[in-house]
Write a protein that holds these residues in place. Structure first.
Motif, PDB file in Angstrom:
ATOM      1  N   LEU A 149       4.630  -9.443  -1.984  1.00 39.50           N
ATOM      2  CA  LEU A 149       4.461 -10.272  -0.791  1.00 39.50           C
ATOM      3  C   LEU A 149       3.980  -9.452   0.409  1.00 39.50           C
ATOM      4  O   LEU A 149       4.455  -8.352   0.642  1.00 39.50           O
ATOM      5  CB  LEU A 149       5.793 -10.960  -0.463  1.00 39.50           C
ATOM      6  CG  LEU A 149       5.631 -12.309   0.227  1.00 39.50           C
ATOM      7  CD1 LEU A 149       5.127 -13.372  -0.720  1.00 39.50           C
ATOM      8  CD2 LEU A 149       6.947 -12.753   0.850  1.00 39.50           C
ATOM      9  N   TRP A 150       3.094 -10.021   1.152  1.00 36.35           N
ATOM     10  CA  TRP A 150       2.481  -9.426   2.355  1.00 36.35           C
ATOM     11  C   TRP A 150       1.725  -8.138   1.996  1.00 36.35           C
ATOM     12  O   TRP A 150       1.412  -7.344   2.877  1.00 36.35           O
ATOM     13  CB  TRP A 150       3.519  -9.109   3.448  1.00 36.35           C
ATOM     14  CG  TRP A 150       4.604 -10.111   3.668  1.00 36.35           C
ATOM     15  CD1 TRP A 150       5.944  -9.849   3.707  1.00 36.35           C
ATOM     16  CD2 TRP A 150       4.476 -11.518   3.935  1.00 36.35           C
ATOM     17  NE1 TRP A 150       6.658 -10.987   3.960  1.00 36.35           N
ATOM     18  CE2 TRP A 150       5.787 -12.032   4.103  1.00 36.35           C
ATOM     19  CE3 TRP A 150       3.395 -12.401   4.044  1.00 36.35           C
ATOM     20  CZ2 TRP A 150       6.051 -13.373   4.358  1.00 36.35           C
ATOM     21  CZ3 TRP A 150       3.648 -13.748   4.295  1.00 36.35           C
ATOM     22  CH2 TRP A 150       4.956 -14.213   4.451  1.00 36.35           C
ATOM     23  N   GLY A 151       1.514  -7.886   0.687  1.00 39.01           N
ATOM     24  CA  GLY A 151       0.814  -6.656   0.282  1.00 39.01           C
ATOM     25  C   GLY A 151       1.753  -5.474   0.086  1.00 39.01           C
ATOM     26  O   GLY A 151       1.286  -4.368  -0.181  1.00 39.01           O
ATOM     27  N   ARG A 152       3.059  -5.712   0.204  1.00 36.04           N
ATOM     28  CA  ARG A 152       4.013  -4.616  -0.022  1.00 36.04           C
ATOM     29  C   ARG A 152       4.473  -4.657  -1.480  1.00 36.04           C
ATOM     30  O   ARG A 152       4.918  -5.698  -1.969  1.00 36.04           O
ATOM     31  CB  ARG A 152       5.211  -4.749   0.914  1.00 36.04           C
ATOM     32  CG  ARG A 152       4.778  -4.686   2.379  1.00 36.04           C
ATOM     33  CD  ARG A 152       5.941  -4.551   3.302  1.00 36.04           C
ATOM     34  NE  ARG A 152       6.865  -5.675   3.253  1.00 36.04           N
ATOM     35  CZ  ARG A 152       7.973  -5.742   3.989  1.00 36.04           C
ATOM     36  NH1 ARG A 152       8.284  -4.750   4.797  1.00 36.04           N
ATOM     37  NH2 ARG A 152       8.754  -6.796   3.915  1.00 36.04           N
ATOM     38  N   GLY A 153       4.359  -3.528  -2.149  1.00 36.65           N
ATOM     39  CA  GLY A 153       4.628  -3.479  -3.585  1.00 36.65           C
ATOM     40  C   GLY A 153       6.063  -3.844  -3.922  1.00 36.65           C
ATOM     41  O   GLY A 153       7.001  -3.446  -3.231  1.00 36.65           O
ATOM     42  N   CYS A 154       6.214  -4.599  -5.020  1.00 41.83           N
ATOM     43  CA  CYS A 154       7.544  -4.892  -5.568  1.00 41.83           C
ATOM     44  C   CYS A 154       8.187  -3.596  -6.030  1.00 41.83           C
ATOM     45  O   CYS A 154       7.513  -2.579  -6.159  1.00 41.83           O
ATOM     46  CB  CYS A 154       7.413  -5.750  -6.829  1.00 41.83           C
ATOM     47  SG  CYS A 154       6.945  -7.409  -6.563  1.00 41.83           S
ATOM     48  N   ASP A 155       9.439  -3.667  -6.391  1.00 39.59           N
ATOM     49  CA  ASP A 155      10.116  -2.509  -6.982  1.00 39.59           C
ATOM     50  C   ASP A 155       9.642  -2.415  -8.439  1.00 39.59           C
ATOM     51  O   ASP A 155      10.354  -2.750  -9.390  1.00 39.59           O
ATOM     52  CB  ASP A 155      11.636  -2.712  -6.897  1.00 39.59           C
ATOM     53  CG  ASP A 155      12.381  -1.425  -7.151  1.00 39.59           C
ATOM     54  OD1 ASP A 155      11.764  -0.505  -7.721  1.00 39.59           O
ATOM     55  OD2 ASP A 155      13.558  -1.344  -6.788  1.00 39.59           O
ATOM     56  N   ALA A 177      -2.288  -8.419  -2.238  1.00 35.82           N
ATOM     57  CA  ALA A 177      -2.175  -6.965  -2.319  1.00 35.82           C
ATOM     58  C   ALA A 177      -3.443  -6.241  -2.732  1.00 35.82           C
ATOM     59  O   ALA A 177      -3.371  -5.086  -3.163  1.00 35.82           O
ATOM     60  CB  ALA A 177      -1.021  -6.608  -3.253  1.00 35.82           C
ATOM     61  N   PHE A 178      -4.609  -6.875  -2.590  1.00 39.31           N
ATOM     62  CA  PHE A 178      -5.832  -6.148  -2.892  1.00 39.31           C
ATOM     63  C   PHE A 178      -5.965  -5.006  -1.876  1.00 39.31           C
ATOM     64  O   PHE A 178      -5.755  -5.216  -0.673  1.00 39.31           O
ATOM     65  CB  PHE A 178      -7.042  -7.092  -2.828  1.00 39.31           C
ATOM     66  CG  PHE A 178      -8.333  -6.449  -3.253  1.00 39.31           C
ATOM     67  CD1 PHE A 178      -8.424  -5.779  -4.460  1.00 39.31           C
ATOM     68  CD2 PHE A 178      -9.451  -6.507  -2.432  1.00 39.31           C
ATOM     69  CE1 PHE A 178      -9.607  -5.164  -4.856  1.00 39.31           C
ATOM     70  CE2 PHE A 178     -10.645  -5.902  -2.819  1.00 39.31           C
ATOM     71  CZ  PHE A 178     -10.718  -5.235  -4.032  1.00 39.31           C
ATOM     72  N   PHE A 196      -5.206 -11.009  -8.270  1.00 39.53           N
ATOM     73  CA  PHE A 196      -5.593 -10.968  -6.848  1.00 39.53           C
ATOM     74  C   PHE A 196      -6.134 -12.330  -6.423  1.00 39.53           C
ATOM     75  O   PHE A 196      -6.725 -13.049  -7.235  1.00 39.53           O
ATOM     76  CB  PHE A 196      -6.734  -9.966  -6.614  1.00 39.53           C
ATOM     77  CG  PHE A 196      -6.357  -8.524  -6.848  1.00 39.53           C
ATOM     78  CD1 PHE A 196      -5.273  -7.952  -6.205  1.00 39.53           C
ATOM     79  CD2 PHE A 196      -7.124  -7.725  -7.699  1.00 39.53           C
ATOM     80  CE1 PHE A 196      -4.935  -6.617  -6.408  1.00 39.53           C
ATOM     81  CE2 PHE A 196      -6.801  -6.387  -7.905  1.00 39.53           C
ATOM     82  CZ  PHE A 196      -5.703  -5.834  -7.261  1.00 39.53           C
ATOM     83  N   SER A 197      -5.962 -12.638  -5.145  1.00 40.81           N
ATOM     84  CA  SER A 197      -6.633 -13.815  -4.577  1.00 40.81           C
ATOM     85  C   SER A 197      -7.712 -13.337  -3.612  1.00 40.81           C
ATOM     86  O   SER A 197      -7.469 -12.442  -2.797  1.00 40.81           O
ATOM     87  CB  SER A 197      -5.652 -14.697  -3.802  1.00 40.81           C
ATOM     88  OG  SER A 197      -6.374 -15.688  -3.069  1.00 40.81           O
TER      89      SER A 197
END
Ligand code: T4K
Length: 419
Positions: A149-155, A177-178, A196-197
């Motif tokens: 979300l918001w381009g911040r990587g998941c764990d 997250a592109f 990606f969107s």
């Protein structure tokens, strides 16, 4: 632009709006017009408009190289890309997803009669909380879809470990997250596949568009077949498929956007840092942070509004901002679990989602992108600071103004329908 000196100057109380034109979250960034038009001329001359044309192939190669993955399969949008990736991975039964995401993440599963099981998120990252993921696994679970979300990587590390140990498929909705990284590696190469969107509202767009990226050769082949009705040559269908193809004009836009991408990110970062500097000291307002060590597209400027500190709720602030022509957005209110059909299917889902519920009440996205100037950001911050400084009076006076966002239903009231 008009600065506010008195509470009466606020547009919601009858004053003139701060901005004459509306400022949006998601106004498209557009690269070199001339370059784009040249490419359009080119593709018209070639009379090759879609069906894996040369621009699509070039764009796929450029994206795959940029992200550092073996395969990029472009699509007409990210929702169809998610649907196809989910199907190609043979997900069935139940799949664990966050509720704090755009509705497409959940719909891509439900559309195929796979149950999205909504899992709570981490309060810091807004991404799937791996500890909660583990608790949601049942014998019917076949996969996990993390959303960066918001381009911040998941764990990614912990989710990968859980998926491996519990024999689940793991994929990521990387719609935001592109051009972002996680632990120094570009997002796109994690899990079995990532999506990606490139929708117009994303910092990088192909009008409509998306892509599945993967390092799995066999999966990539299947996804390519599925994208084109399952055709494996003229008159030969080997698979069930759909039409997920990107058109040449979209790929032409993508190639043009790629040429200006660094500039888009620079402007986003400038705006983000200015917002951060100017709102940093405001009581009850916190801006989400992007780790300095990661690559990031800075396309979302996301606030959490804590009513007890700010003296005003997120929803009151939205109404005030809309009246000033600042079209801030409550992404992703009210949470997928409170939208149909999920609210009917899972009336008690909210009980397991306390962080999601809080974020849905507090989160606000502010305008940014190349159509938003430094002066605009300063004005928006001045407005927010003014409202917080005068929150007591503003709140007391609100209610008589014309509300442009329409009724903002209270989550507690909505619970009536959820029982
Ligand atoms: N997963 C996640 C996590 C997502 O966030 C999304 C989409 C997806 C999957 C699915 O991706 P796609 O299938 O769309 O490729 C928007 C976008 O339509 C959607 O792509 C995006 N996420 C979502 C976060 O936002 P809305 O309903 O907010 O769009 P809309 O029409 O209100 O546009 C936002 C603002 O942008 C408007 O206030 C005006 C401005 N705008 C919009 C367009 C289309 C422009 O100025 N020009 C334009 O051309 O969903």
């Amino acid at each position: 632009m008009r600065k506010k000196k008195l509470v009466d100057d606020l547009a919601i109380l009858g004053g003139p709006p701060a901005f004459t034109d509306e400022l949006y979250v998601g106004r498209p960034n557009i690269g070199d017009h001339q370059r784009f038009l040249e490419r359009v001329n080119d593709l018209l001359g070639r009379r090759w408009l879609t069906n894996n044309g040369p621009y699509v192939q070039e764009f796929e190669k450029r994206v795959a190289d940029y992200v550092g993955v073996r395969h990029c399969i472009t699509m007409c949008n990210a929702t169809v890309a998610l649907e196809i990736a989910i199907r190609a991975l043979n997900l069935t039964g139940e799949v664990i997803v966050p509720s704090f995401t755009f509705i497409a993440t959940a719909h891509a599963l439900q559309w195929q009669e796979i149950t999205p099981v909504f899992c709570d998120v981490d309060p810091e990252t807004h991404n799937l909380d791996p500890r909660r993921v583990e608790e949601m696994i049942t014998p019917r679970t076949t996969g996990i879809i993390g959303v960066h979300l918001w381009g911040r990587g998941c764990d990614v590390d912990v989710l990968s470990e859980i998926a491996r140990r519990r024999r689940l498929r793991l994929m990521f909705d990387a719609a935001h997250a592109f051009a972002c990284s996680y632990k120094g590696k570009m997002i796109g190469g994690f899990g079995a596949a990532e999506v990606f969107s490139f929708h117009a509202t994303k910092f990088f767009n192909t009008f409509e568009g998306g892509a599945v990226v993967t390092n799995d050769d066999e999966l990539a082949t299947r996804i390519r077949l599925m994208r084109n009705f399952g055709f494996a040559g003229y008159d030969k269908v080997v698979y069930i498929g759909t039409n997920g193809k990107m058109s040449e004009v979209s790929a032409a836009m993508g190639l043009t956007s790629l040429e200006s991408m660094d500039e888009f990110i620079t402007v986003n970062r400038r705006n983000y840092e200015l917002y951060r500097e100017l709102l940093g000291g405001e009581s009850g307002i916190s801006l989400i942070s992007y780790g300095d060590s990661e690559k990031c597209n800075y396309q979302y400027v996301v606030l959490e509004v804590d009513e007890s500190g700010a003296g005003i709720s997120r929803d009151e602030l939205v109404e005030i901002l809309w009246a000033e022509n600042v079209i801030a957005r409550r992404y992703f209110y009210p949470g997928c679990h409170r939208m149909e059909p999920y609210r009917s299917y899972f009336p008690d889902a909210r009980l397991a989602l306390p962080i999601t519920e809080r974020l849905c009440r507090q989160v606000l996205s502010l305008p940014t992108g190349t159509s938003v100037s430094e002066e605009d950001v300063r004005m928006i911050c001045q407005l927010i600071a003014f409202v917080i400084e005068n929150s007591h009076e503003v709140r007391a006076r609100m209610g008589g103004g014309e509300k442009k966002v329409g009724p903002l239903p209270d989550i507690e009231e909505e619970n009536v329908f959820c029982r």
